[in-house]
Write a protein that holds these residues in place. Structure first.
Motif, PDB file in Angstrom:
ATOM      1  N   ASP A  44       0.823  -1.205   0.000  1.00 37.38           N
ATOM      2  CA  ASP A  44       0.000   0.000   0.000  1.00 37.38           C
ATOM      3  C   ASP A  44       0.855   1.252   0.000  1.00 37.38           C
ATOM      4  O   ASP A  44       0.610   2.198  -0.738  1.00 37.38           O
ATOM      5  CB  ASP A  44      -0.916   0.016   1.236  1.00 37.38           C
ATOM      6  CG  ASP A  44      -2.157  -0.844   1.039  1.00 37.38           C
ATOM      7  OD1 ASP A  44      -2.673  -0.872  -0.076  1.00 37.38           O
ATOM      8  OD2 ASP A  44      -2.579  -1.483   2.004  1.00 37.38           O
ATOM      9  N   ASN A  76     -13.602   2.807   0.870  1.00 37.51           N
ATOM     10  CA  ASN A  76     -13.117   1.901   1.910  1.00 37.51           C
ATOM     11  C   ASN A  76     -14.219   0.907   2.259  1.00 37.51           C
ATOM     12  O   ASN A  76     -15.295   0.912   1.649  1.00 37.51           O
ATOM     13  CB  ASN A  76     -12.682   2.687   3.157  1.00 37.51           C
ATOM     14  CG  ASN A  76     -13.753   3.659   3.627  1.00 37.51           C
ATOM     15  OD1 ASN A  76     -14.941   3.330   3.644  1.00 37.51           O
ATOM     16  ND2 ASN A  76     -13.347   4.867   4.004  1.00 37.51           N
ATOM     17  N   TRP A 115      -4.980  -2.331  -2.055  1.00 37.05           N
ATOM     18  CA  TRP A 115      -6.216  -1.837  -1.443  1.00 37.05           C
ATOM     19  C   TRP A 115      -7.405  -2.694  -1.868  1.00 37.05           C
ATOM     20  O   TRP A 115      -8.265  -3.041  -1.049  1.00 37.05           O
ATOM     21  CB  TRP A 115      -6.459  -0.383  -1.859  1.00 37.05           C
ATOM     22  CG  TRP A 115      -7.845   0.088  -1.554  1.00 37.05           C
ATOM     23  CD1 TRP A 115      -8.328   0.523  -0.361  1.00 37.05           C
ATOM     24  CD2 TRP A 115      -8.963   0.137  -2.461  1.00 37.05           C
ATOM     25  NE1 TRP A 115      -9.670   0.845  -0.461  1.00 37.05           N
ATOM     26  CE2 TRP A 115     -10.084   0.623  -1.738  1.00 37.05           C
ATOM     27  CE3 TRP A 115      -9.110  -0.164  -3.820  1.00 37.05           C
ATOM     28  CZ2 TRP A 115     -11.332   0.800  -2.329  1.00 37.05           C
ATOM     29  CZ3 TRP A 115     -10.356   0.009  -4.404  1.00 37.05           C
ATOM     30  CH2 TRP A 115     -11.454   0.487  -3.670  1.00 37.05           C
ATOM     31  N   SER A 162     -11.245   4.964  -6.911  1.00 39.18           N
ATOM     32  CA  SER A 162     -10.580   4.528  -5.683  1.00 39.18           C
ATOM     33  C   SER A 162      -9.459   3.540  -5.983  1.00 39.18           C
ATOM     34  O   SER A 162      -8.430   3.533  -5.293  1.00 39.18           O
ATOM     35  CB  SER A 162     -11.592   3.909  -4.728  1.00 39.18           C
ATOM     36  OG  SER A 162     -12.381   2.934  -5.384  1.00 39.18           O
ATOM     37  N   GLN A 208      -5.625   4.174  -4.961  1.00 38.42           N
ATOM     38  CA  GLN A 208      -5.127   3.353  -3.852  1.00 38.42           C
ATOM     39  C   GLN A 208      -4.450   2.050  -4.272  1.00 38.42           C
ATOM     40  O   GLN A 208      -3.733   1.456  -3.469  1.00 38.42           O
ATOM     41  CB  GLN A 208      -6.277   3.053  -2.886  1.00 38.42           C
ATOM     42  CG  GLN A 208      -6.877   4.324  -2.290  1.00 38.42           C
ATOM     43  CD  GLN A 208      -7.991   4.028  -1.318  1.00 38.42           C
ATOM     44  OE1 GLN A 208      -7.758   3.752  -0.142  1.00 38.42           O
ATOM     45  NE2 GLN A 208      -9.231   4.075  -1.798  1.00 38.42           N
ATOM     46  N   SER A 267       1.257   4.125  -2.845  1.00 39.21           N
ATOM     47  CA  SER A 267       0.917   5.488  -2.427  1.00 39.21           C
ATOM     48  C   SER A 267       2.049   6.459  -2.755  1.00 39.21           C
ATOM     49  O   SER A 267       1.809   7.573  -3.229  1.00 39.21           O
ATOM     50  CB  SER A 267       0.624   5.510  -0.924  1.00 39.21           C
ATOM     51  OG  SER A 267       0.348   6.820  -0.487  1.00 39.21           O
ATOM     52  N   LYS A 310      -7.407  -5.966  -0.017  1.00 46.53           N
ATOM     53  CA  LYS A 310      -7.841  -5.747   1.365  1.00 46.53           C
ATOM     54  C   LYS A 310      -9.357  -5.576   1.441  1.00 46.53           C
ATOM     55  O   LYS A 310     -10.017  -6.123   2.334  1.00 46.53           O
ATOM     56  CB  LYS A 310      -7.134  -4.512   1.922  1.00 46.53           C
ATOM     57  CG  LYS A 310      -7.479  -4.196   3.365  1.00 46.53           C
ATOM     58  CD  LYS A 310      -6.721  -2.963   3.827  1.00 46.53           C
ATOM     59  CE  LYS A 310      -7.102  -2.594   5.264  1.00 46.53           C
ATOM     60  NZ  LYS A 310      -6.386  -1.370   5.718  1.00 46.53           N
TER      61      LYS A 310
END
Length: 346
Positions: free
Chosen positions: A2, A306, A334, A326, A330, A6, A337
């Motif tokens: 991640d 999220n 991400w 998103s 991300q 990022s 996850k």
């Protein structure tokens, strides 16, 4: 992973022309999909399809089991060039397009912007794509392989810019004939803000003949009932949303995808996706859920950033979810996850 993504996004990607990065990303994903050992490494790292199986989704959305809640929204893989790699990255289903019957270059000038301060992407692309003939051949080649048949592929259909409103039915029918056979589902896109007059086709009297013609044409072309969805804009009034739902209820359409990008912003031309849509998209899904018949399905998309956003959308009534912005912001770790948290609560 991640943190690595990022850093790359914050220090490199946001400083580079968004459309150039888009093309390079699709080029790289195309290569990944062609090199089996590399694709398998990516799949082992991110996809883990066996862990993403969601029995309760079953076969009632796309007529085949769906290996997770989260699919890719249309707009990233416009020309079906990276389907296998996107599946390997962990998407439960991949929606390509928007595809028009005839190829078109899209709008001129700068047409894709990132807005990291508000976690959003703005675009005025204008359905740039290779056209239904080329993309149908690409999908046919994909479906000729065992690996390609494993992927749940949706095809998002749009109207050519040069076709007037009175020719919309024939335009959608033409692309449906070429593409339905290779699709697990079709999407009638009458909600993009980047083709002049397209959103007017969301009106019940304009949408009804398109919907009926696409459903019947798809069944004839594919030799089966192809699930057909209508994609709606978040900017519709609540009453307009309910009118589209009533139309879907009275048809053989499978359901509704809510929502497309919004023009409710002051950033310039084009539709906005990402965080600014979180609340409105969920609100639209709630309206759709209240209005649609119980046998109709809803795919929720817009501002899912999220697990909290994803669960809110599911609780609002969505059967499945789609993401795009998103994922760009991300990255694949991400997505993995999010998949694990939705399926296993981890």
């Amino acid at each position: 992973m991640d943190n690595v993504y990022s850093q790359i996004f914050d220090k490199i990607l946001v400083r580079t022309d968004a459309e150039k990065i888009h093309h390079r990303t699709i080029w790289a994903l195309n290569i990944v999909g062609r090199i089996q050992p590399l694709e398998r490494i990516i799949a082992a790292r991110f996809s883990n399809r066996a862990l993403r199986t969601v029995p309760q989704v079953g076969k009632d959305v796309f007529d085949r089991p769906v290996p997770g809640y989260v699919g890719l929204a249309a707009g990233l893989d416009k020309n079906a060039e990276a389907v296998v790699a996107l599946d390997a990255l962990g998407f439960a289903f991949v929606e390509i397009g928007t595809v028009t019957d005839q190829p078109q270059p899209g709008n001129e000038g700068k047409r894709l912007w990132r807005h990291p301060s508000i976690d959003a992407i703005r675009n005025r692309m204008g359905f740039n794509n290779d056209g239904a003939d080329v993309i149908a051949k690409r999908l046919q080649k994909l479906r000729s392989t065992k690996r390609g048949r494993q992927v749940i592929v949706g095809v998002n259909l749009g109207k050519n810019k040069t076709v007037p409103a009175e020719g919309a039915v024939e335009n959608y029918v033409a692309s449906t004939k070429k593409l339905a056979r290779w699709a697990d589902y079709l999407v009638i896109n009458v909600s993009s803000p980047n083709t002049p007059g397209l959103r007017d086709l969301q009106a019940k009297e304009a949408l009804k003949p398109i919907l009926e013609a696409v459903i019947s044409t798809a069944e004839e072309a594919a030799g089966r009932l192809v699930p057909v969805f209508v994609k709606i804009a978040p900017d519709l009034e609540d009453e307009q949303i309910m009118e589209v739902c009533d139309l879907v209820n009275s048809s053989k359409a499978r359901g509704i995808i809510a929502t497309n990008t919004t023009i409710n912003h002051e950033l310039g031309e084009g539709g906005l996706s990402g965080r600014p849509l979180t609340q409105r998209a969920a609100a639209v899904v709630r309206i759709v859920k209240r209005t649609l018949n119980a046998d109709k399905k809803i795919i929720g998309v817009g501002g899912i950033w999220n697990e909290v956003d994803a669960r809110r959308m599911l609780e609002a009534g969505a059967d499945l979810l789609q993401v795009y912005t998103s994922f760009i912001f991300q990255g694949p770790a991400w997505l993995k996850k999010l998949n694990r948290s939705l399926v296993h609560g981890e």
